[in-house]
Design an enzyme around this catalytic site. Sequence first.
Site, PDB file in Angstrom:
ATOM      1  N   SER A  36       0.725  -1.171   0.341  1.00  0.00           N
ATOM      2  CA  SER A  36      -0.163   0.141   0.041  1.00  0.00           C
ATOM      3  C   SER A  36       0.888   1.237   0.023  1.00  0.00           C
ATOM      4  CB  SER A  36      -1.022   0.012   0.988  1.00  0.00           C
ATOM      5  OG  SER A  36      -0.190  -0.067   2.393  1.00  0.00           O
ATOM      6  N   ASP A 326      -4.145   8.276   7.446  1.00  0.00           N
ATOM      7  CA  ASP A 326      -5.058   7.150   8.334  1.00  0.00           C
ATOM      8  C   ASP A 326      -3.951   6.666   9.342  1.00  0.00           C
ATOM      9  OD1 ASP A 326      -3.511   5.164   6.775  1.00  0.00           O
ATOM     10  OD2 ASP A 326      -5.201   4.546   5.437  1.00  0.00           O
ATOM     11  N   HIS A 329      -0.967   5.109   7.161  1.00  0.00           N
ATOM     12  CA  HIS A 329      -0.281   5.574   5.868  1.00  0.00           C
ATOM     13  C   HIS A 329      -0.186   7.183   6.021  1.00  0.00           C
ATOM     14  CE1 HIS A 329      -2.678   2.016   4.532  1.00  0.00           C
ATOM     15  NE2 HIS A 329      -1.642   1.706   3.856  1.00  0.00           N
TER      16      HIS A 329
END
Length: 351
Positions: A36, A326, A329
């Site tokens: 990610s 978040d 991240h």
Amino acid sequence: MGHRCIAWLVMITQILMMVATEGGGNVPAVIVFGDSSVDSGNNNVIATVLKSNFKPYGRDFVSGRPTGRFSNGRIPPDFIAEAFGVKSYIPAYLDPAYTIEDFATGVCFASAGTGYDNATSAVLNVIPLWKEIEYYKEYQAKLRSHLGTAKANKIISEALYLISLGTNDFLENYYIFPTRRLHYTVSQYQDFLLNIAKNFVKELYALGARKLSITGLVPIGCLPLERATNILDFHACNEEYNHVALGFNKKLENVITKLNRELPHLIAVSANAYPIVHDIITRPSTYGFEVVEKACCSTGTFEMSYLCSDKSPLTCTDASKYVFWDAFHPTDKTNRIVSNYLLIKLLATFN
């Protein structure tokens, strides 16, 4: 100190970018593998709960569009590709909005939630690393069909390959499920992952890749999610996890050194982001940040993916004040600072 650190990073990067431009640029494409930290939207089209193609993700991206990037804006491959004069953002290979013409100058095969270990990708049903390679082989065939073998092979050999993996192997797999812990100590699991990394690089090399940037682990114990669950230490960073990250990175450096010796014409560099991320976390005000222990989205402690809701009244209005977007991240601003730090080495090596 103000924003002196940012100004220095930007100035050095801009000088190197000018040198690269004057030299014509030696990187015709940027090709991305990983998780990610570098996924630009491949998870959008697979059957997984780990997605980010909805608001508030992407609210500071072009036209406020959520793309599947786990950030409010761009991620490091976008900034790196832009610095090399290739393009402003790297499209996801599985995104039906793009064609091989778009992918010829840059493409992302990464999948949020994946790792070196196949067992890691199975946790949230995402794309395993071996499948990323299969997509890359498919891409090569399409590229040769589109441009002709000679031109395609030139792009393949001169492209910059960005690899960013490992975080999920520990935080999503090793420390949550008992299977790997029953069979491996932390050190043994690091070695297990790095053996996969070594074989992955060798496979890419056999397929024509010659310029590689490999990113290890950031201070994973300081992610908001890990701080939120570190109740006994009053939500401080989990230093055990940070120690694991440092150990992994040191071993990764050795693997990269050996690969450069073993494989003729390979230029692989360690794009170690740990020092800059650690510095941002320990001295946030130096970089213009106000909040480091919590993320911008919702309560900033546990939320990511679908829990990061546009409807939450707690989501911050200005993400540039936050290190994290978040619970897992970084924000666009953090990604830019980290990219500028890594670009000093990347531009000096590959241009």
